[in-house]
Structure formats: structure tokens, C-alpha cells
Design an enzyme around this catalytic site. Sequence first.
Site, short mmCIF file in Angstrom:
data_model
loop_
_atom_site.label_atom_id
_atom_site.label_comp_id
_atom_site.label_asym_id
_atom_site.label_seq_id
_atom_site.Cartn_x
_atom_site.Cartn_y
_atom_site.Cartn_z
N SER A 99 0.84 -1.20 0.00
CA SER A 99 0.00 0.00 0.00
C SER A 99 0.88 1.26 0.00
O SER A 99 1.72 1.42 -0.87
CB SER A 99 -0.97 -0.05 1.19
OG SER A 99 -2.05 0.82 1.02
N ASP A 220 -9.55 -4.47 -6.04
CA ASP A 220 -9.02 -3.78 -4.86
C ASP A 220 -9.66 -2.40 -4.83
O ASP A 220 -9.35 -1.55 -5.68
CB ASP A 220 -7.50 -3.69 -4.97
CG ASP A 220 -6.84 -3.07 -3.75
OD1 ASP A 220 -7.57 -2.63 -2.83
OD2 ASP A 220 -5.59 -3.01 -3.70
N HIS A 249 -7.41 -5.92 -0.54
CA HIS A 249 -6.20 -5.12 -0.53
C HIS A 249 -5.00 -5.84 0.11
O HIS A 249 -3.92 -5.29 0.16
CB HIS A 249 -6.50 -3.83 0.25
CG HIS A 249 -5.50 -2.73 0.09
ND1 HIS A 249 -5.20 -2.14 -1.12
CD2 HIS A 249 -4.72 -2.09 1.02
CE1 HIS A 249 -4.31 -1.18 -0.95
NE2 HIS A 249 -3.99 -1.13 0.34
#
Length: 271
Positions: A99, A220, A249
Site C-alpha cells: 500500500s 481492490d 487489498h
Amino acid sequence: MVIQNGLSKAMNAKIIGSGEETIVLAHGYGGDQSVWDNVLGQLAQNCKVVVFDWSFSGAIKDPSFFDEGKYSSYDDFADDLVSLMDEMSLSSTIFVGHSMSGMIGCIASIKRPELFKKLVLVASSPRYKNLEDYEGGFEESAIDQLFLNIEFNFEQWSSSFAAMIAGPNDPLCMEKYEKSLKRMTPNVALHVAKIVFLCDERSTLEKVSTPCTIIQTKNDVPVPNSIPKYMQSKIQADTNIEIIDMEGHFPQLTASNDFLDVLNKVISQSI
């Protein structure tokens, strides 16, 4: 082995396993190093694996370690990463950034390319806000509402955000991430959320000279399917995309075997 001095102690840094290759695992927003639990054991069988917690994480023992005045962009976290790697005498690593940590790793690799052999960018994005000619995933009004929810209804927001991010088919992942989010203080959660959701690191991509592997899932919510191809088109270094057949995710938690298959391929190609 637990490193017991300086920045590495404050960031709960550990080196687990042994081997010629060194892998650095960096968690994303709202998380901590436990997000790697499903893959850490196997990776450590053949590699030295570094895990740590970012300063904003609820797993940090000293809450004063996160100074809001110090952090205004990913660049500040990249400085922490470089300092941590220097303190731990790391170089030529395979950096796996989940991320927000994907872009942090990109920035750190531009500052100090000798520290990184390869970048693995997991569910990463250079910008989350939509533009007329760019699909970031969120309209400005949705981001404004997210900030309001964190500030005024943190408990409920944590639950709903975890459900949205983790995906509909993995309640264990959702529960794990929700607990991690709720360990953050609301003011820290809001401060870092503004850094993440207001970032625009698109111009950073073309400066990356370290070979990259982009790992993306099929669905996602915060990272549209167009983002990996966009990133690949902008990064000048050799970059390939690996799509994992799952929703959510967190491929390292929800599809850990598939995730390990990709990482093992990256490791074997780096030897």
C-alpha cells in the site's frame, strides 16, 4: 533476532531467518508488521527477512515517537526507512512495500539506490484522488467524508473501512486489520490518512531506477485495475505486473500461497 538500539528499537525492527538475500517487508496505513504473519515463516527459511512498524502504527510502544510535525509527506517516511536500513547495515535488499509503503520505497530508492536491488509494490498507488484524465479511485468529496468520519466517528469508521479494504470474502483479514486500525489514536490516523489520500507521487515514478514487480489483486477498492499499468508506463526501470486472483487489498493475508509464489519468483530472479 531483535535489534536493540536506536531507531530500529523504536520501530520494533527484527531480522528473522538467514540466507544470501535480504527482504524488507513494510506494512501500509493502519497496519503493523503482523500483516506479514502468513508469509514470514516460509520467507525466513531461505532469506534474511526484516520486519518493522512505522511510527504511526498502534504497535509502537512509545506513542510520542510519532511527531505530527515531522511527517508531512511520504518523503519523511522514506527518510525513516533509509535511516533504519543504514542503522541495520542493510544494502542491496528486496523491498516489499504494501500500500503506501510501495511509494515510500520508490522514494527511498531514488534517494539511496544502493540500498535496493528490487522493489515489490503491493497494492500501491501514486495518487488516490480522481482527475479528469486519471482514475485514482476516490472523488474529492469521498475523501473529505473519510476525513470527517475518522475525526468524529473513529470506531465506526475503523470497522467499515476495514470491511471495505479487506474485501468481502476474508472475515479473518478484516478482523485483523480492524483491530490494527483501532490501535491507532484518531489524531494519528487522521494525520496519516491526509498524507496518504492527498498524496500525488505520479512524478516520482519516472525517477525510479530500481527494477520493480507490481502485485495487484483482481478487485481492490482503493487501487483501480488501471493503476498497475499506469505505474508500469511511468517507471523507467524494468517493471512487470503480477495479478493475483482474489478480492481485497491484502494478498499477503488472503492469498498467501499465491503471494509467496510471486515473491519466490522475484527472489530467484535476483540471485
